[in-house]
Design an enzyme around this catalytic site. Structure first.
Site, mmCIF file in Angstrom:
data_model
loop_
_atom_site.group_PDB
_atom_site.id
_atom_site.type_symbol
_atom_site.label_atom_id
_atom_site.label_comp_id
_atom_site.label_asym_id
_atom_site.label_seq_id
_atom_site.Cartn_x
_atom_site.Cartn_y
_atom_site.Cartn_z
ATOM 1 N N TRP A 321 43.872 35.506 60.734
ATOM 2 C CA TRP A 321 43.138 34.576 59.875
ATOM 3 C C TRP A 321 43.842 34.417 58.530
ATOM 4 O O TRP A 321 43.880 33.324 57.958
ATOM 5 C CB TRP A 321 41.714 35.081 59.652
ATOM 6 N N HIS A 322 44.410 35.510 58.033
ATOM 7 C CA HIS A 322 45.022 35.462 56.710
ATOM 8 C C HIS A 322 46.340 34.704 56.685
ATOM 9 O O HIS A 322 46.748 34.230 55.615
ATOM 10 C CB HIS A 322 45.232 36.892 56.185
ATOM 11 N N GLY A 323 47.013 34.598 57.806
ATOM 12 C CA GLY A 323 48.266 33.868 57.764
ATOM 13 C C GLY A 323 48.971 33.813 59.104
ATOM 14 O O GLY A 323 48.793 34.693 59.956
#
Length: 468
Positions: A321-323
């Site tokens: 989700w973060h990257g």
């Protein structure tokens, strides 16, 4: 339009003043128009992408309430597919393409997906998750479908938390757009103070720490071991002050107008364990994964191996989700592994946790150890390539003996350390001891304003989490 800009302060002042001057029945329209302008200030075309999912989710919510059985599941699937599809295309397409190319080359051939030139919309991960929480809650029967298209659009686009959260649930936010919020000076003072504290965290602490962190990570081979340790610790506080600073401005701005957004941070670096850290860090995302992924997989009401598997799934997904990069996957997996190891130790030695509650020095030892683990994992979050990670640890183990970073003089180092110590002291009093300084509003606000003016780094550096 970033929060740490004069443009935003003027925008906020005009919109808030107009909000209270307008009749209540027109206020939602003002906020929607302001939110559209706010989002278009980054890149105008972003609004079309956001509008696509808003239209689908609005009608999906209505049909989810109208149908049952297979048809109901179908409409939920359409909504989730649209949101996840947009996220996959704009955020993960190039990552998938890179891995397809690499994998095919390992097999002696060359396969490449069609080339797509796209710009990642600001905050796509945040408002996508907020939109999905709406359709999931309607599907579960916990939220009535919103019939007013404008109000639903505002739920997704509410400008204070549009690009970096907190990720709200419909039960908390939707009904507030129908409420009449009157001017309340005590509430306004509280909101303005939280906004000022957030700006202070961003421009005085986070952006000042970046003056050391960024050059150090950019020239890993030239650093000493001590410099890398210091940069890693500083980055832990940089990302915290950067992200929690954004959340403070968002929550404070909403409170000034009468809206209550959920708290997103609760002194996370005072946590005595990794599970406690994740109950204190990015709370809106942690609870999102817990409610919609972890519990859906069975949570801890399954066999121990399946329980550990569920934990790993949640943290790997959190990393993704973060990257769109393997370093984020590794970062999430590391936290999952830490959690599993900690749970395993507690199962074998259950008295350790109980003992920690009795001895103050053990509690502080646990806090320090937790911070070290979190800081270690942040290294993988910060560095994008395996070569950089390899260089970091090679330099850490075999670096020069100099103790000071090349990018920082002694006075800057002392100021940065002083700011971190002051932050820890403030949060210890406010979050751990439950004490705050009962100073007059004007004194507190003026003190923050002066500190921002004289100590701030006014580089208009974007918030780290804007890329997510």
């Amino acid at each position: 339009m970033v929060f740490n800009s004069l443009q935003f302060l003027v925008f906020f002042g005009i919109i808030t003043s107009a909000y209270f001057l307008l009749q209540p029945k027109f206020r939602w329209f003002l906020l929607l128009a302001a939110s559209c302008y706010f989002y278009m200030a980054f890149v105008p075309m972003y609004l079309g992408i956001l509008g696509f999912t808003i239209i689908i989710d609005y009608f999906a919510g209505i049909y989810l309430e109208r149908f049952q059985g297979l048809q109901k599941k179908l409409f939920l699937a359409v909504s989730l597919a649209a949101n996840i599809g947009v996220l996959a295309i704009f955020k993960y397409y190039h990552f998938i393409d890179q891995n397809v190319v690499w994998l095919s080359e390992q097999m002696g051939t060359h396969v490449q997906l069609p080339v797509l030139e796209m710009i990642l919309p600001i905050g796509l991960s945040f408002h996508t998750f907020q939109a999905m929480s709406y359709t999931i809650e309607v599907y579960r029967g916990h939220q009535k479908a919103e019939r007013n298209f404008g109000i639903y659009s505002l739920y997704v686009m509410f400008y204070p938390q549009l690009v970096a959260g907190p990720i709200e649930r419909p039960q908390n936010l939707l009904h507030q757009f129908y409420e009449v919020h009157r001017w309340d000076w005590n509430r306004v003072k509280s909101g303005l103070l939280q906004m000022a504290a957030g700006i202070f965290k961003k421009v005085v602490i986070a952006d000042r720490l970046a003056l050391l962190v960024d050059p150090t990570y950019a020239h890993l081979q030239d650093q000493s071991s001590g410099a890398l340790v210091l940069a890693a610790v500083f980055y832990s506080f940089q990302i915290y002050c950067d992200f929690s600073g954004y959340s403070d401005v968002a929550i404070g701005a909403a409170r000034v107008m009468g809206f209550k957004l959920m708290d997103n941070f609760n002194a996370p670096y005072f946590a005595k364990s990794l599970p406690e850290f994740w109950r204190r860090w990015h709370i809106s995302l942690s609870t999102w994964f817990k409610d919609y992924v972890y519990f859906s997989l069975g949570g801890n009401r399954v066999s121990v191996p399946k329980w550990y598997f569920n934990i790993m799934v949640v943290f790997v997904l959190s990393g993704i989700w973060h990257g769109a990069s393997w370093n984020f996957v590794i970062w999430g997996a590391l936290h999952g592994i830490f959690q599993v190891i900690g749970l395993s130790i507690n199962r074998v030695f259950p008295s350790l946790a109980a003992e920690a509650q009795k001895q103050v020095w053990i509690q502080w030892a646990y806090r320090l150890f937790t911070f070290i683990l979190v800081t270690f994992a942040w290294v993988f979050f910060r560095l994008n390539h395996f070569s950089e990670v390899k260089q970091f640890f090679q330099t850490l183990l075999h670096g020069k003996s100099d103790s000071l970073p090349l990018a920082l003089n002694v006075s800057e180092l002392a100021l940065s350390l002083g700011l971190i110590i002051s932050l820890c002291w403030w949060e210890y009093r406010r979050k751990i001891l439950g004490r705050i300084q009962n100073w007059p509003f004007l004194f507190q606000f003026s003190l923050l304003a002066l500190a921002i003016y004289f100590l701030g780094v006014f580089s208009l550096k974007q918030f780290i989490y804007f890329q997510f």
